[in-house]
Design an enzyme around this catalytic site. Structure first.
Site, mmCIF file in Angstrom:
data_model
loop_
_atom_site.group_PDB
_atom_site.id
_atom_site.type_symbol
_atom_site.label_atom_id
_atom_site.label_comp_id
_atom_site.label_asym_id
_atom_site.label_seq_id
_atom_site.Cartn_x
_atom_site.Cartn_y
_atom_site.Cartn_z
ATOM 1 N N LYS A 114 13.577 26.429 -8.897
ATOM 2 C CA LYS A 114 12.691 26.670 -7.756
ATOM 3 C C LYS A 114 11.283 26.978 -8.252
ATOM 4 C CE LYS A 114 16.415 28.255 -4.750
ATOM 5 N NZ LYS A 114 17.228 29.441 -4.456
ATOM 6 N N LYS A 197 24.352 12.095 -3.889
ATOM 7 C CA LYS A 197 25.222 13.099 -3.302
ATOM 8 C C LYS A 197 24.782 13.386 -1.859
ATOM 9 C CE LYS A 197 26.584 17.857 -3.897
ATOM 10 N NZ LYS A 197 26.619 19.083 -4.605
ATOM 11 N N LYS A 200 21.638 17.457 3.004
ATOM 12 C CA LYS A 200 20.704 17.546 4.117
ATOM 13 C C LYS A 200 19.292 17.167 3.655
ATOM 14 C CE LYS A 200 18.926 20.962 7.327
ATOM 15 N NZ LYS A 200 17.691 21.577 6.864
#
Ligand code: TRP
Length: 329
Positions: A114, A197, A200
């Site tokens: 991140k 994969k 969302k």
């Protein structure tokens, strides 16, 4: 002997898709019969990335609860609840934050990723984001859970949870078990319509909330074997999203369709039509239950409240033991 306790957690960052269903939920539905199970919808964790969109979190949490129940989690059997309804998670998180060395957190791969994506000076690189796994440790240990069903990507977080438990126990006395990760090795990795994969964030997912036409439209767009142009061309099912999904959602019947695909006696149009039917058959009862639940959000909230009440009773016991061990209060 009392059943062992397990806790699972999922962020309310959107409704669930077929990858969540096959990769996690299907397994959780089985586990609820073998364990004392807690299913936590982690709305505080969602704030690490959605702190500027807080208005969406609660409605998404309710949808996730509807997805869970529609997929077969029984709210009477397993405590389904929203993290922020059980304040003990926050108290334990604070106490853990005092005994967790910064270096442990800076080494966590999800944080490193991140940080790299965001850039060092980004204002969304918050104190809470660094502490994400400490909050996760509190989620797990506030129930003194023995095990945590998770995907492989979460293993570093469970390892850190064990390290925090060990450090606490060494400093203040034995309060916590060291929880194991339960990684479901046989769970299918479900590809999305583009072959990556299903996720969302890739925009390649089929959702439990999709209606039959939406499923048809998505399957029609799915990537197939690039060297099979005409029906008579031999297909390679291993390189075809539609064939791969067929195997997952029709485990007993897919083989003949693969043989025909390889032999060039089956084309992609038929293959897509049949896959659409298989997925829609699987989703039909889930979709119906989901719609019924969402028609009465008051009932979902009552399930979530009763789940939180049961969770809180366990969490309060742990916090008494924690405060006592630390000599607080
Ligand atoms: N970090 C988990 C994920 O992104 C979500 C989570 C939060 C969790 N708390 C948890 C998972 C406790 C298992 C146990 O998937």
């Amino acid at each position: 002997m009392a059943a062992k306790r397990i806790l699972s957690g999922m962020q309310p960052t959107g409704t669930l898709h077929l990858g969540n269903l096959e990769g996690a939920l299907k397994n959780w539905v089985q586990l609820q019969y073998q364990y004392e199970m807690y299913c936590c919808i982690v709305d505080w964790h969602a704030l690490t990335t959605m702190y500027d969109r807080t208005d969406q979190i609660t409605s998404q949490a309710i949808e996730v609860a509807a997805d869970y129940i529609a997929a077969g989690l029984d709210p009477e059997r397993c405590a389904i609840f929203i993290q922020s309804h059980v304040k003990e998670h926050a108290e334990l998180h604070l106490l853990f934050s005092m005994i967790t060395p910064l270096g442990w957190l800076e080494r966590v791969p999800t944080y490193k990723e991140k940080r790299e994506n965001l850039g060092l000076n980004d204002e969304s690189l918050s104190y809470g984001l660094l502490g994400y796994p400490v909050l996760q440790a509190a989620d797990i240990l506030v129930y003194r859970a023995h095990a945590v069903p998770v995907g492989k990507d979460q293993i570093p977080h469970i390892e850190l949870t064990r390290e925090i438990a060990r450090r606490f126990n060494r400093l203040y006395g034995e309060v916590f078990p060291e929880p194991e990760q339960m990684v479901n090795e046989v769970a299918a990795v479900v590809p999305g319509m583009d072959g990556r994969k299903m996720s969302k964030s890739y925009g390649n997912a089929i959702y439990l909330s999709d209606d039959p036409d939406a499923v048809r439209a998505k399957v029609n767009e799915a990537f197939t074997c690039p060297t099979k142009i005409r029906k008579s061309d031999p297909g390679i099912p291993e390189n075809c999203v539609v064939c791969q999904l067929r195997r997952t959602f029709d485990p007993d019947g897919y083989l003949p369709s693969w043989e025909e695909d390889r032999a060039g006696t089956r084309g992609c149009v038929q293959n897509k039509r049949e896959l659409t039917d298989v997925i829609n058959a699987r989703l039909a009862p889930i979709r119906a239950r989901r719609a019924e639940l969402l028609a009465d959000p008051g009932q979902i909230l009552r399930y979530l409240e009763s789940g939180a009440d049961r969770a809180r009773a366990t969490a309060e016991e742990t916090m008494k033991a924690v405060r006592h061990a630390m000599g607080l209060g």
